[in-house]
Design a protein around this motif. Structure first.
Motif, PDB file in Angstrom:
ATOM      1  N   VAL A 149       6.753 -27.836   6.984  1.00 14.06           N
ATOM      2  CA  VAL A 149       6.072 -26.645   7.492  1.00 14.06           C
ATOM      3  C   VAL A 149       6.793 -26.158   8.743  1.00 14.06           C
ATOM      4  O   VAL A 149       7.340 -26.950   9.507  1.00 14.06           O
ATOM      5  N   THR A 150       6.806 -24.848   8.919  1.00 13.77           N
ATOM      6  CA  THR A 150       7.343 -24.249  10.141  1.00 13.77           C
ATOM      7  C   THR A 150       6.199 -24.183  11.143  1.00 13.77           C
ATOM      8  O   THR A 150       5.127 -23.678  10.824  1.00 13.77           O
TER       9      THR A 150
ATOM     10  N   ARG B  61       2.659 -10.489  12.105  1.00  7.90           N
ATOM     11  CA  ARG B  61       4.102 -10.544  11.875  1.00  7.90           C
ATOM     12  C   ARG B  61       4.457 -11.641  10.861  1.00  7.90           C
ATOM     13  O   ARG B  61       5.248 -11.426   9.940  1.00  7.90           O
TER      14      ARG B  61
ATOM     15  N   ARG C 215      10.114  -9.789  -2.364  1.00  2.77           N
ATOM     16  CA  ARG C 215      11.555  -9.722  -2.587  1.00  2.77           C
ATOM     17  C   ARG C 215      12.004 -10.745  -3.637  1.00  2.77           C
ATOM     18  O   ARG C 215      12.911 -10.489  -4.425  1.00  2.77           O
TER      19      ARG C 215
ATOM     20  N   ASP D   5       8.704 -11.658   1.815  1.00  2.00           N
ATOM     21  CA  ASP D   5       9.555 -12.668   1.169  1.00  2.00           C
ATOM     22  C   ASP D   5       9.152 -12.862  -0.293  1.00  2.00           C
ATOM     23  O   ASP D   5      10.000 -12.946  -1.180  1.00  2.00           O
TER      24      ASP D   5
ATOM     25  N   ARG E 103       5.787 -11.038   6.960  1.00  2.00           N
ATOM     26  CA  ARG E 103       7.076 -11.605   6.560  1.00  2.00           C
ATOM     27  C   ARG E 103       6.920 -12.425   5.269  1.00  2.00           C
ATOM     28  O   ARG E 103       7.737 -12.351   4.368  1.00  2.00           O
TER      29      ARG E 103
END
Lengths: 349, 349
Positions: A312-313, A173, A184, A181, A177
């Motif tokens: 960072v996430t 997932r 896009r 991203d 994503r």
């Protein structure tokens, strides 16, 4: 959610409870499983084994003691449990799980919240492996999740895959994503992924999932040469690197060297404490770290990233992602390298 | 990164070190701060205060002992530190921080990785508050972050805001992303946000940040009536609800009732253990939980979400987001309700 099974303390959810009521009679929305095998969480088994200096009898006695005292298998030190395999004995008429008596299933929720009774004293287990053959019963709640085991696969293999099926699902997932991203934004930079502990169960599945989700370049980091050779032979990573995940500078250097840049997504699959800083350092600004190890320290991760001024996430690896069982069993079928590593690991157990 | 300041164990980053070298001489890329005040992390101060039954002298003695033994202020039990305020004494010629001698600054990296020496025995502190007036020095590394304090604000107020500035910044980022995803998908459903501990420092800033980032409906959850009244008066949330965050069912019911649905984004800002399950239950499928509390248990969050079969993204609250200091100080200026709550909290300290 099984609140009615919580004995102590009152009002908490089953996972947080000290003790559950594991009595045999089921409510209309519950399912009772005749348990055939437990698969202890790796961190839990390691703690017990080290505590008792590898004495299998002492490990067995403590596991029995935990289960009978708590009404569930939850290691009081690590907080972790594991999962189980068994046959549906009775399904309540209002259970939403869709299970039928006689089906062979694996529970996909943790043993830490599953009411459990052992009736054979674990007599067939030597206390030296995470795989625990046993007899007894367990209760599934309405919101539990269980997967019917594929008839054409070795149940032990399926169980090992299902045990970690949240990792490849969440990895897929996050990578998808990131790929989306970039697309896009018209950014042609390929997405790179590092999996720390790439030759392990969750690690090898995560590598396979990352590649299928569109990662252009992947590195599997392993601690020793034997795992390097096994992962290289499995062909699941673009590059395999050897590094100690607890050495932040060593780990980040290994990843950056292998990928040519820090990783866009770093997946931590090694069950040893102290990997948080290295994972953060190995990750590009704007990237994501997914922690699947139960040995992860929340404060070390939070303060480490802050201390490094790293944008960072950081994700807590949620073991539940819709479709996770199907995705993981699909990888087992489609990726010979995954099957190879799992089979070798089970044979070595 | 300050690796050369790590004394023990060798090879780890400063935050993970048991002991740092806090000697006064700076390297060319370091900065030395004359420290005027420490702001202890709330979880750390609470642990120390409870351990010593509120005896301020004993708390002061232990803080001094920790700092002199470790060369930094890191509570060995909670693992957390806090931050500091002071005046730049000397900036190395190769420091990238852009600080000049004489500037009044707050350090935005944790005390857990900041070399620190106290020279006044904390004589002006009674051991009964998180705010610790002191004299001594601290060292900032090249990758540290420090904010020059606004000249037109009370430094104590600025420090309190900067201490938690990562929370509103990450909340804003997550909420904006959710709003943008909905817009792109043509989904008119408004984005709803729950902030657990909404009347606190990070909580009130997060509520303000969520609204500015496009949240259509917000709920601030507080534990007691006094906080409910304060938050209602501040006008930062659409609804204010009273609930015990450690009671999963109570918390999720309160949030769902207030918002009309579970929250798309739940922000946990309360420094008490055991809030993980309630936060997960209060969050909609496909939603996000951001954990800012250092009392968060990684395994409780991971296993809790799995046990509830909850498809939620769980974030470790990274204290660093680019632009976080400016964003938080901007909220203090623009939102009278934020200023009101902070001023009251500082007055009560």
């Amino acid at each position: 959610m099984g609140l009615h099974r919580v004995v102590q303390p009152a009002g908490v959810l089953p996972q947080a409870a000290w003790r559950l009521d594991a009595s045999r009679e089921i409510a209309p929305n519950e399912v009772r499983i005749r348990v055939q095998r437990l698969n202890l969480d790796a961190a839990s088994f390691r703690q017990l084994s080290e505590k008792h200096g590898g004495n299998g009898d002492a490990v067995r006695a403590e596991v029995l003691e935990i289960i009978s005292t708590r009404g569930k298998m939850q290691n009081p030190v690590t907080g972790s449990g594991g999962m189980l395999i068994g046959v549906v004995e009775e399904a309540g008429r209002r259970s939403p799980l869709g299970l039928k008596a006689g089906e062979r299933v694996a529970s996909l929720v943790s043993l830490t919240l599953t009411p459990l009774v052992i009736t054979d004293g674990l007599a067939r287990w030597d206390g030296r492996s995470e795989q625990v053959p046993c007899d007894g019963w367990a209760i599934l709640f309405a919101r539990s999740i269980a997967a019917v085991l594929p008839a054409d696969e070795d149940p032990q293999l399926s169980l090992a895959v299902l045990d970690v099926c949240g990792a490849p699902a969440l990895t897929a997932r996050v990578v998808s994503r990131q790929v989306e991203d970039r697309r896009r934004a018209g950014d042609p930079t390929p997405v790179s992924v590092a999996v720390i502990g790439g030759a392990g169960k969750s690690g090898s599945l995560s590598l396979a999932a990352a590649r299928r989700a569109g990662a252009a370049r992947t590195v599997g980091v392993v601690p020793v040469a034997a795992e390097r050779d096994a992962l290289t032979a499995a062909g699941l990573a673009s590059v395999v690197a050897v590094a100690d995940a607890r050495d932040p500078v060593g780990l980040s250097t290994a990843v950056t060297t292998a990928l040519g840049t820090p990783a866009d997504v770093t997946v931590v699959c090694v069950d040893v404490p102290g990997c948080e800083h290295g994972a953060v350092l190995a990750t590009a600004d704007g990237g994501t770290v997914i922690f699947f190890s139960m040995a992860t320290s929340f404060s070390a991760a939070a303060l480490g990233a802050e201390g490094l001024a790293a944008d960072v996430t950081m994700l807590v690896g949620n073991g539940y992602v819709p479709g996770h069982a199907e995705l993981a069993l699909g990888l087992l079928r489609a990726e010979p390298g995954v099957r190879q590593l799992f089979a070798a690991r089970i044979a070595a157990d």
